[in-house]
Design a protein around this motif. Structure first.
Motif, PDB file in Angstrom:
ATOM      1  N   PRO A  87      36.911  42.216  42.480  1.00  0.00           N
ATOM      2  CA  PRO A  87      36.003  41.544  41.543  1.00  0.00           C
ATOM      3  C   PRO A  87      34.572  41.987  41.833  1.00  0.00           C
ATOM      4  CG  PRO A  87      37.202  39.933  42.901  1.00  0.00           C
ATOM      5  CD  PRO A  87      37.571  41.281  43.408  1.00  0.00           C
ATOM      6  N   GLY A 138      30.757  37.736  38.393  1.00  0.00           N
ATOM      7  CA  GLY A 138      31.410  36.615  37.753  1.00  0.00           C
ATOM      8  C   GLY A 138      30.462  35.867  36.838  1.00  0.00           C
ATOM      9  N   ILE A 146      39.132  34.332  44.029  1.00  0.00           N
ATOM     10  CA  ILE A 146      38.077  33.439  43.549  1.00  0.00           C
ATOM     11  C   ILE A 146      38.094  32.223  44.458  1.00  0.00           C
ATOM     12  CG2 ILE A 146      37.393  31.878  41.680  1.00  0.00           C
ATOM     13  CD1 ILE A 146      38.616  33.907  39.697  1.00  0.00           C
ATOM     14  N   ALA A 190      35.908  36.378  36.512  1.00  0.00           N
ATOM     15  CA  ALA A 190      35.503  37.422  37.457  1.00  0.00           C
ATOM     16  C   ALA A 190      35.946  38.768  36.902  1.00  0.00           C
ATOM     17  CB  ALA A 190      36.124  37.174  38.828  1.00  0.00           C
ATOM     18  N   ALA A 232      33.371  34.995  43.702  1.00  0.00           N
ATOM     19  CA  ALA A 232      34.501  35.898  43.913  1.00  0.00           C
ATOM     20  C   ALA A 232      34.261  36.750  45.147  1.00  0.00           C
ATOM     21  CB  ALA A 232      34.699  36.771  42.677  1.00  0.00           C
ATOM     22  N   GLY A 244      29.141  37.116  42.056  1.00  0.00           N
ATOM     23  CA  GLY A 244      29.382  36.248  40.900  1.00  0.00           C
ATOM     24  C   GLY A 244      29.181  34.767  41.109  1.00  0.00           C
TER      25      GLY A 244
END
Lengths: 89, 390
Positions: free
Chosen positions: B195, B198, B173, B209, B166, B154
């Motif tokens: 996650p 993102g 995060i 996320a 993430a 992400g």
């Protein structure tokens, strides 16, 4: 266990499925991605039945989904057999 | 390939036959298509709807992604095998190529356009490169516990030469500030279980996320990071059994239309609709499979949705005014990606298993073009150069 070999056409489909669709998590060259590498070196110490069960039933709690709608247990075992030796292109 | 490029140069130079010296051209209507199986990219023109060159030697391009330099001339292609290639769209050639890691998943470019950052699975972490030379500037290993490294997902550019991302294994995060590109500083925020991708909102304020290990999405307000990440859309699955997910949804590509965000549910064949002022769920729309990309046409009137295996021959179009699906399309086999032209009159869709990219008019849903390409996946147009989060 003696493996019932899938037909040649079906083998082609399975190879394609592993490279393309399993590839979205394991990489098209099977070197790993969100899922671990599926190359012989990575799998050689793991029991084949366990790996085939992972393919067929998935691993709950992880992103590895069950593939039983799309292949039989024998086909999962055939895939593992190929993964451990050398996966066709 | 040489021939194509030659023809292109010939055509362009013909137009400028009277001039001496290099021909001039903008890049606003150019782009590229990833050919995942053959390690090639096809360069295309969205005005002529034609390819104009093909470049090979880019390595493993499954899951490859692209960002553009801020002058929209150069494409940075991040390959699965850790390759990072800088391509000149005008000269149709690779300017520079490095192997920066063992296993990469994408990248981003900084607000000022000077730093390109790659996100890696192994070894888990991010690496920053000089956008001009691809020289390594610094790296941030995703070591979330002593000796434990996480896959990074992400990655998104945020204002202030920051990058938010993430940690799949770490459940956090991270926000790294590259004000000093050789010495980034990183803040960490607990986010939730697994996650998987993102996105950053177009204003650069919120980083979201998507969580695989629980129902919900973690959200960090980058204007008030001290408040930490909070969960939105908690329990959207209502505790029901999840459907299997055969491919992870992608969040980058972000859809906001009329103050609402459209997001893929995970393990449900639904698109979730969220009010971006309150971050409350305001609706959900049943679709024909596990959504992968949920993308708004630039004007926000339509949202196009493609799907994971085995439903990836289908594409649903949501009309955001009525909140209903108004088109159920079947553009080809293995639809992996979609890209709108800068103002959205066309959408290009890659049909991997048909070895073609199909072009639709988004006004009347008629197919207006088709390009033969080898196993196409991502399609990336240069207007991404000026957008946060692309």
């Amino acid at each position: 266990m003696a493996l019932a070999e899938p037909t040649a056409t079906r083998q082609k489909e399975l190879v394609r499925m592993v490279r393309q669709d399993c590839g979205s998590c394991h990489g098209m060259t099977l070197q790993g991605g969100l899922g671990p590498a599926l190359l012989p070196a990575a799998l050689k110490d793991k029991p084949a039945e366990g790996l085939a069960a992972t393919i067929y039933y998935g691993r709950p709690g992880t992103p590895m989904p069950p593939w039983q709608q799309f292949l039989s247990e024998a086909e999962a075992a055939w895939i593992v057999d190929k993964l451990i030796s050398e996966f066709p292109q | 390939m040489k021939m194509l490029r030659f023809l292109f140069l010939l055509a362009v130079s013909g137009l400028l036959a009277a001039c001496v010296g290099p021909q001039l051209r903008g890049t606003g209507d150019l782009g590229l298509i990833i050919e995942r199986a053959s390690g090639q990219v096809t360069l295309i023109n969205t005005s002529s709807r034609q390819p104009y060159a093909r470049i090979d030697g880019l390595g493993d391009l499954s899951h490859a992604s692209v960002v553009y330099s801020r002058d929209a001339r150069y494409a940075y292609v991040f390959g699965r095998d850790g390759g990072l290639s800088k391509i000149d769209l005008l000269e149709a050639r690779i300017v520079k190529r490095i192997i920066q890691s063992g296993n990469a998943i994408g990248g981003s470019i900084s607000q000022d356009g000077r730093i390109v950052v790659a996100q890696n699975y192994t070894p888990g972490g991010i690496k920053a490169f000089d956008a001009e030379t691809l020289e390594l500037l610094s790296e941030v290993p995703a070591e979330y516990a002593p000796g434990k490294f996480s896959k990074v997902v992400g990655l998104a550019d945020a204002p202030g030469n920051k990058f938010a991302y993430a940690l799949f294994d770490g459940g956090e995060i991270w926000v790294s500030d590259f004000s000093n590109p050789r010495q980034p500083t990183t803040q960490r925020f607990p986010a939730g279980s697994q996650p998987y991708d993102g996105l950053i909102t177009p204003d650069g304020r919120h980083f979201l996320a998507g969580l695989f290990g629980e129902d919900g999405i973690a959200m960090l307000d980058l204007w008030q990071p001290e408040k930490g990440a909070r969960k939105i859309l908690e329990n959207y699955g209502r505790g029901e059994q999840k459907l299997p997910v055969f491919k992870m949804p992608h969040l980058r590509g972000w859809s906001v239309a009329q103050g609402k965000a459209y997001l893929p549910a995970i393990g449900r064949h639904e698109v979730l609709v969220v009010d971006v002022a309150t971050w409350q769920e305001v609706g959900r729309i049943a679709v024909r499979g596990q959504p992968v990309f949920v993308m708004a046409r630039p004007d926000g009137r339509q949202v196009w949705v493609n799907f994971a295996f085995p439903d990836y021959a289908k594409v649903d179009v949501i009309d955001t005014l009525s909140g209903k699906i108004t088109q159920e399309l079947a553009p080809g086999k293995g639809i992996l990606h979609m890209e709108f032209t800068p103002r959205g009159e066309q959408v290009w869709l890659s049909a991997r298993d048909d070895n073609k990219v199909v072009i639709y008019n988004t006004g009347n849903f008629a197919q207006v073009g088709e390009i033969a390409v080898n196993s196409p996946s991502g399609i990336f147009f240069t207007h991404r150069a000026g957008r946060i989060g692309f």
